[in-house]
Write an enzyme that holds these catalytic residues in place. Structure first.
Site, PDB file in Angstrom:
ATOM      1  N   LYS A 275       0.665  -1.146   0.046  1.00  0.00           N
ATOM      2  CA  LYS A 275      -0.083   0.286   0.075  1.00  0.00           C
ATOM      3  C   LYS A 275       1.242   0.846   0.190  1.00  0.00           C
ATOM      4  CE  LYS A 275      -3.569  -1.956   2.620  1.00  0.00           C
ATOM      5  NZ  LYS A 275      -4.815  -1.332   1.504  1.00  0.00           N
ATOM      6  N   ARG A 349     -10.386 -11.660   2.614  1.00  0.00           N
ATOM      7  CA  ARG A 349     -10.858 -12.205   1.613  1.00  0.00           C
ATOM      8  C   ARG A 349     -10.156 -13.968   1.541  1.00  0.00           C
ATOM      9  NH1 ARG A 349     -11.613  -9.930  -4.200  1.00  0.00           N
ATOM     10  NH2 ARG A 349     -11.608  -8.611  -2.502  1.00  0.00           N
TER      11      ARG A 349
HETATM   12  N1  BES Z   1      -7.477  -4.008   4.533  1.00  0.00           N
HETATM   13  C1  BES Z   1      -8.136  -3.621   3.698  1.00  0.00           C
HETATM   14  C2  BES Z   1      -9.552  -3.012   3.161  1.00  0.00           C
HETATM   15  C3  BES Z   1     -10.058  -1.331   3.924  1.00  0.00           C
HETATM   16  C4  BES Z   1      -9.254  -0.080   3.248  1.00  0.00           C
HETATM   17  C5  BES Z   1     -10.021  -1.318   5.281  1.00  0.00           C
HETATM   18  C6  BES Z   1      -9.400   0.748   3.980  1.00  0.00           C
HETATM   19  C7  BES Z   1     -10.347  -0.108   6.333  1.00  0.00           C
HETATM   20  C8  BES Z   1     -10.040   0.987   5.231  1.00  0.00           C
HETATM   21  C9  BES Z   1      -8.039  -4.627   2.178  1.00  0.00           C
HETATM   22  O1  BES Z   1      -7.126  -5.728   2.634  1.00  0.00           O
HETATM   23  C10 BES Z   1      -7.786  -4.362   1.206  1.00  0.00           C
HETATM   24  O2  BES Z   1      -6.735  -3.963   1.243  1.00  0.00           O
HETATM   25  N2  BES Z   1      -8.470  -4.321   0.319  1.00  0.00           N
HETATM   26  C11 BES Z   1      -8.492  -3.861  -1.177  1.00  0.00           C
HETATM   27  C12 BES Z   1      -8.995  -4.997  -2.312  1.00  0.00           C
HETATM   28  C13 BES Z   1      -8.340  -4.539  -3.310  1.00  0.00           C
HETATM   29  C14 BES Z   1      -6.867  -4.985  -3.994  1.00  0.00           C
HETATM   30  C15 BES Z   1      -9.167  -5.693  -4.798  1.00  0.00           C
HETATM   31  C16 BES Z   1      -8.831  -2.550  -1.384  1.00  0.00           C
HETATM   32  O3  BES Z   1     -10.093  -2.147  -0.617  1.00  0.00           O
HETATM   33  O4  BES Z   1      -8.627  -1.707  -2.161  1.00  0.00           O
HETATM   34 MN    MN Z   2      -5.559  -5.882   1.934  1.00  0.00          MN
END
Ligand code: BES
Ligand code: MN
Ligand code: ZN
Length: 495
Positions: A275, A349
């Site tokens: 990230k 997931r």
């Molecule tokens: N933990 C994150 C989702 C999240 C985002 C939680 C903002 C709290 C605040 C999750 O693991 C993630 O990174 N999701 C990605 C999925 C994508 C790679 C398909 C996302 O939402 O960007």
């Molecule tokens: Mn994630």
């Protein structure tokens, strides 16, 4: 915080602060208000005649008493009597606690009078929840400010109402607030403190205190059980993963359980699909679903709910390293399905896939998971509701109702078969991302592949688990969402 229900009149309480709800258009001649006036030399009537308190939800006036009875009385407007509901009462109790904090008082009394439109038990529970949540603060990692030490409310008495119903509601509300605050302390602990091992230790401690059965899998046990999706996420981290199983046996022997599953991702760096560093520190709250399930299990045990309930928490970090899972890797899973990991940041997931498959084997009556799963749920619903996505519309209706009454709302998004196509993979049974369109739904479509034919619902809490402390009973940090919703759903199911 100590919460008591006292079978006595508000005006007789020797308390530093008495909080009173005033509905819009109420008059000082109402019995419970004029009773207070008897110890306030007509102060309530004077304030209301002056129009300084009319019952609007922003109204707040503090009056000073005499040597006997309440030292101070705060009148708090709660809006129209007809619109009064549990959530308005949670906020009222939260405001009462904030007034006490401002006055540097450690104790207050809250009157349950003036809430006639709301069932007495529901009202007392809501007031107890609002007070218990508002009084809590995460302080364990900071030194006291010696100049002005923080004064937190540590004792709240509820008075008035209907004795049997109000005391039952107050005790339930206090237990639920303790469970939510337990959840919040796990959420607020940073990633170096709240590791998977720490979550497992806290779950174990809670379960032995509450008399629940608890089993913790380490990575060797996960390997024996073929939990390869969970293991693929923890590969990059030096922290050991854990799989937490908590069991409340409140129903008949052999009665199909309700299963609660919570994402316990103790820090989400994104892994190799790392990230951006801006805001990455917030990913310590990626274990909020797991924390809510641990908290909910505590309340379910304490309330002695007549149902068999199992809580499952897959707990892991998601880190990049030379051993981490790489984009393009194909992994296996407990359910036997192979998964092409296109993006290692879609890790929630993966750990849920194995937890849901584990739960499905127990043939539950219903299974609900909660997870900070996608950023896109924040785009869809903002911070005011979780998404509920399910293979069973009756279950959705139950969760929507439990959400409305607990003040932790959820709103349905569809899960039509068409969405599954976005997960088609050229290399495996499915891939772990579905592209930009409908990100929250394709995440749920992925989970659905692992629940077999169990009635199941998924709550995406990425927008609701953490907040700026906008409500009077919240603070900046973990909100505890959806601990209250889960407890309410289980209690309604148990009848
Ligand atoms: N933990 C994150 C989702 C999240 C985002 C939680 C903002 C709290 C605040 C999750 O693991 C993630 O990174 N999701 C990605 C999925 C994508 C790679 C398909 C996302 O939402 O960007
Ligand atoms: Mn994630
Ligand atoms: Zn995550």
């Amino acid at each position: 915080m100590q919460l008591r229900y006292i079978e006595d009149l508000a005006q007789g309480q020797e308390t530093p602060l008495l909080a009173i709800a005033v509905a819009d258009g109420a008059s000082a001649t109402e019995a419970y208000l004029s009773a207070i006036d008897s110890v306030l030399r007509g102060g309530v009537e004077a304030v209301m005649t002056a129009g300084d308190v009319t019952g609007k939800s922003s109204d707040e006036v503090v009056l000073y008493g005499q040597a006997e009875g309440p030292r101070r009385v705060v009148l708090l407007g709660v809006g129209k009597a007809d619109d009064l509901d549990a959530e308005k009462l949670r906020r009222f109790a939260g405001r009462a606690v904030r007034v006490a904090e401002r006055l540097k008082l450690e104790a207050l009394t809250i009157s349950l009078e003036g809430m006639d439109g709301v069932d007495a038990e529901v009202a007392a529970q809501a007031v107890a929840e609002g007070a218990g949540l508002a009084a809590w603060k995460f302080t364990e990692l900071q030194a006291e400010d010696e100049e002005s030490p923080t004064v937190l409310v540590n004792a709240v008495d509820l008075v008035g109402g209907d004795t049997a119903a109000s005391s039952a509601g107050a005790m339930a509300g206090a237990a639920i607030a303790r469970a939510v605050n337990f959840c919040r302390s796990l959420q607020d602990r940073p990633g170096n403190v709240a590791t998977p091992t720490h979550l497992a230790d806290e779950a174990e401690r809670m379960c032995s205190a509450m008399g629940l059965d608890v089993t913790i899998f380490d990575e060797a046990r996960m390997r024996e059980e073929d939990m390869h999706a969970l293991l693929s996420v923890t590969r990059g981290s030096d922290e050991e993963a854990r799989f937490i199983i908590m069991e409340h046996r409140g129903g008949e022997d052999g009665e199909a359980p309700l299963i609660l599953v919570g994402k316990g991702l103790t820090f989400d760096s994104g892994g190799i699909s790392i990230k951006p560093s801006q805001g990455m520190e917030e990913m310590k709250y990626d274990m909020s679903g797991g924390a809510a399930v641990i908290g909910a299990m505590q309340a379910i045990a304490e309330l002695g709910v007549h149902a068999n309930v199992v809580g499952l928490v897959p707990a892991s970090d998601n880190m990049p390293s030379g051993t981490a899972t790489k984009p393009g890797d194909v992994i296996s899973s407990l359910a036997g399905k192979t998964i092409e990991v296109i993006n290692t940041d879609a890790e929630g997931r993966l750990i849920l896939a194995d937890a849901l498959a584990w739960g499905a084997r127990m043939k539950p009556a219903a299974m609900v998971d909660c997870a900070t799963l996608t950023g896109s749920v924040i785009i869809a619903l903002g911070h005011h509701a979780a998404a509920v996505i399910s293979n069973d519309d009756a279950l959705v209706a139950e969760l929507r109702e439990a959400g409305d009454s607990s003040g932790e709302r959820c709103w349905q998004l569809p899960l039509w078969d068409e969405y599954r196509k976005q997960l088609d993979s050229g290399a495996a049974d499915l891939q772990n991302i579905g592209g930009r369109p409908a990100g929250s739904i394709t995440a749920a479509a992925f989970l659905k592949e692992f629940v077999a034919d169990v009635p199941w619902a998924h709550l995406d809490i990425a927008g609701t688990a953490w907040g700026e402390g906008k409500l009077p009973y919240q603070r900046k940090g973990g909100t505890g969402f959806p601990t209250r919703l889960l407890v309410e759903w289980v209690r309604r199911r148990a009848g």
